[in-house]
Design an enzyme around this catalytic site. Sequence first.
Site, PDB file in Angstrom:
ATOM      1  N   HIS A 133       0.867  -1.036  -0.049  1.00  0.00           N
ATOM      2  CA  HIS A 133      -0.158   0.096  -0.013  1.00  0.00           C
ATOM      3  C   HIS A 133       0.852   1.238   0.004  1.00  0.00           C
ATOM      4  O   HIS A 133       2.026   1.245   0.654  1.00  0.00           O
ATOM      5  CB  HIS A 133      -0.699   0.078   1.243  1.00  0.00           C
ATOM      6  CG  HIS A 133      -1.951   1.191   1.434  1.00  0.00           C
ATOM      7  ND1 HIS A 133      -1.714   2.236   1.616  1.00  0.00           N
ATOM      8  CD2 HIS A 133      -3.039   1.004   1.195  1.00  0.00           C
ATOM      9  CE1 HIS A 133      -2.499   2.947   1.825  1.00  0.00           C
ATOM     10  NE2 HIS A 133      -3.778   2.290   1.538  1.00  0.00           N
ATOM     11  N   ASP A 210       3.153  -4.251   8.204  1.00  0.00           N
ATOM     12  CA  ASP A 210       1.964  -3.294   7.899  1.00  0.00           C
ATOM     13  C   ASP A 210       0.959  -4.536   8.169  1.00  0.00           C
ATOM     14  O   ASP A 210       0.380  -5.230   7.486  1.00  0.00           O
ATOM     15  CB  ASP A 210       2.060  -2.737   6.575  1.00  0.00           C
ATOM     16  CG  ASP A 210       0.656  -2.161   6.320  1.00  0.00           C
ATOM     17  OD1 ASP A 210      -0.368  -2.547   6.790  1.00  0.00           O
ATOM     18  OD2 ASP A 210       0.822  -1.818   5.254  1.00  0.00           O
ATOM     19  N   GLN A 213      -4.424  -4.952   7.228  1.00  0.00           N
ATOM     20  CA  GLN A 213      -5.498  -5.781   6.724  1.00  0.00           C
ATOM     21  C   GLN A 213      -5.180  -7.329   7.498  1.00  0.00           C
ATOM     22  O   GLN A 213      -6.302  -8.009   7.494  1.00  0.00           O
ATOM     23  CB  GLN A 213      -5.131  -6.047   5.490  1.00  0.00           C
ATOM     24  CG  GLN A 213      -5.283  -5.096   4.417  1.00  0.00           C
ATOM     25  CD  GLN A 213      -6.749  -4.499   4.216  1.00  0.00           C
ATOM     26  OE1 GLN A 213      -7.645  -5.020   4.848  1.00  0.00           O
ATOM     27  NE2 GLN A 213      -6.795  -3.220   3.961  1.00  0.00           N
ATOM     28  N   LYS A 236     -10.368  -0.427  10.751  1.00  0.00           N
ATOM     29  CA  LYS A 236     -10.188  -1.584   9.969  1.00  0.00           C
ATOM     30  C   LYS A 236     -10.838  -2.722  10.781  1.00  0.00           C
ATOM     31  O   LYS A 236     -10.959  -3.762  10.318  1.00  0.00           O
ATOM     32  CB  LYS A 236      -9.123  -1.855   8.946  1.00  0.00           C
ATOM     33  CG  LYS A 236      -8.861  -0.748   8.025  1.00  0.00           C
ATOM     34  CD  LYS A 236      -7.774  -1.137   7.083  1.00  0.00           C
ATOM     35  CE  LYS A 236      -7.026   0.092   6.355  1.00  0.00           C
ATOM     36  NZ  LYS A 236      -7.866   0.348   5.152  1.00  0.00           N
ATOM     37  N   CYS A 374      -4.836   2.299  -3.666  1.00  0.00           N
ATOM     38  CA  CYS A 374      -3.388   3.037  -2.983  1.00  0.00           C
ATOM     39  C   CYS A 374      -2.370   1.842  -3.085  1.00  0.00           C
ATOM     40  O   CYS A 374      -1.789   1.767  -2.439  1.00  0.00           O
ATOM     41  CB  CYS A 374      -3.696   3.175  -1.552  1.00  0.00           C
ATOM     42  SG  CYS A 374      -5.093   4.510  -1.382  1.00  0.00           S
TER      43      CYS A 374
HETATM   44  N1  PMP Z   1      -1.679  -0.680   4.661  1.00  0.00           N
HETATM   45  C1  PMP Z   1      -2.636  -1.502   4.057  1.00  0.00           C
HETATM   46  C2  PMP Z   1      -2.281  -2.900   3.433  1.00  0.00           C
HETATM   47  C3  PMP Z   1      -4.005  -1.052   3.768  1.00  0.00           C
HETATM   48  O1  PMP Z   1      -4.938  -1.654   3.269  1.00  0.00           O
HETATM   49  C4  PMP Z   1      -4.191   0.440   4.364  1.00  0.00           C
HETATM   50  C5  PMP Z   1      -5.789   0.731   4.304  1.00  0.00           C
HETATM   51  N2  PMP Z   1      -6.082   0.627   3.041  1.00  0.00           N
HETATM   52  C6  PMP Z   1      -3.108   1.127   5.005  1.00  0.00           C
HETATM   53  C7  PMP Z   1      -2.018   0.527   4.955  1.00  0.00           C
HETATM   54  C8  PMP Z   1      -3.360   2.418   5.443  1.00  0.00           C
HETATM   55  O2  PMP Z   1      -4.224   2.500   6.690  1.00  0.00           O
HETATM   56  P1  PMP Z   1      -4.835   3.992   7.141  1.00  0.00           P
HETATM   57  O3  PMP Z   1      -5.335   4.704   6.109  1.00  0.00           O
HETATM   58  O4  PMP Z   1      -5.778   3.541   8.145  1.00  0.00           O
HETATM   59  O5  PMP Z   1      -3.730   4.637   7.721  1.00  0.00           O
END
Ligand code: PMP
Length: 417
Positions: A133, A210, A213, A236, A374
């Site tokens: 991401h 990270d 998910q 999430k 993203c």
């Molecule tokens: N890493 C991953 C794998 C994600 O799916 C996401 C959210 N889509 C993020 C990071 C970023 O999370 P946040 O926008 O809550 O900071």
Amino acid sequence: METMNVQKKSLEFDPNLYRQDFPILNTIVHGKPLVYFDNAATTQKPRMVIEQIVDYYQGMNANVHRAIHYLGEKATVAFEEARKKVAKFINAPSARQIVFTRGTTEAINLVATAWGEKFIGQDDEIILTEMEHHSNLIPWQLLAQKVGAKLRFIPFTPNGALDFEAFEKILNNKTRLISLTYMSNVFGTINPIKRIVRMAKDRGIPVLLDGAQSVPHLPTDVQQLDCDFLAFSGHKMLGPTGIGVLYAKMHHWENMNPYQGGGEMIQSVWLDRATWNEIPYKFEAGTPNIAGAIALGAAIDYLSKIGMEKITLFEQELTTYALNKLADLKGIVIYGNAAERGGVISFNLGDVHPHDLSHFLDQQGIAVRAGHHCAQPIMRKLDIAATTRASFYFYNTFEEIDYFVEQLKEAIEFFTP
Ligand code: PMP
């Protein structure tokens, strides 16, 4: 593929027991009952979490750690209780190792700045994967540009898994950090973290996970994983937006520079210098998201009561069921079919733009995601502009998947006559 005999009811788990706790799931969208399949973007909130936010503002609103009065004490106790709940949820050795952030993004930026700028220098290498991401990519690009370090990438294979042969080749004595996603928000791939950590530890390289998910969907034990850092987001996993977590091994916290300066993170201040508060407060400058942290604690209570193992298993059943049904649909291409995967399914329908498809589905009450998620480097490598993504949580049902597949059939009729 024969799909009719696929189990349509979980023997272990009934999502309907939980759905009643989520008021938003009763929403009627364009005259149809909402089918919420955008859980990888954010999950819905149970009543207990929503009520916790109201209770906080109605019954204990005050700033934490500073006020010597009834409400200040009450808010501080609840805030620190939430930190303990987070620590227990991921089996951190101590609540002091939990720092509240705005989310995964801020947690990774914290490491890139407070740890990275101190320990990564000219010509050092940081290993990421091609499936990150943007929030586990851009902070490292910024750091690399600042200190003259180099980013290396573990490629993904056509089925959306990591290529370990290539990984072995890029690991070397210049590698200072491996930072990767535990579960891909595009392919759903659950990466073999233990194997990666083992390879890293053999060379003394720290690993950042990270967990945006993974933490909401899999049991998490940071001591078993032996990761150095773990970042995740409250929203999430049933919690509110604007609250997240960074866990780190204690020696990393002890060796890190402050991230942001301001109130709360200091011990003594002069006009020209300051000393730092103890960990974790050294890394929580300014008034934190107190209601958010406490509500995240309520979300953790909710998830723990169900049990993360049960959630993982049920989501696997749902995902297998959906994948089997989708495999029968003409013109649907699914991206990613790694052996270990979670409930995230990215796909395209021929040349139909995902925005058009998701608009079509929205008219039927189905919320899916369309876009690059993203993760533009993934789209570039696959040579596509975007995908449609359906992502599940434990409150989704087999019936919703049936309806989704029926509507996809309608879409196929509509777009490809
Ligand atoms: N890493 C991953 C794998 C994600 O799916 C996401 C959210 N889509 C993020 C990071 C970023 O999370 P946040 O926008 O809550 O900071």
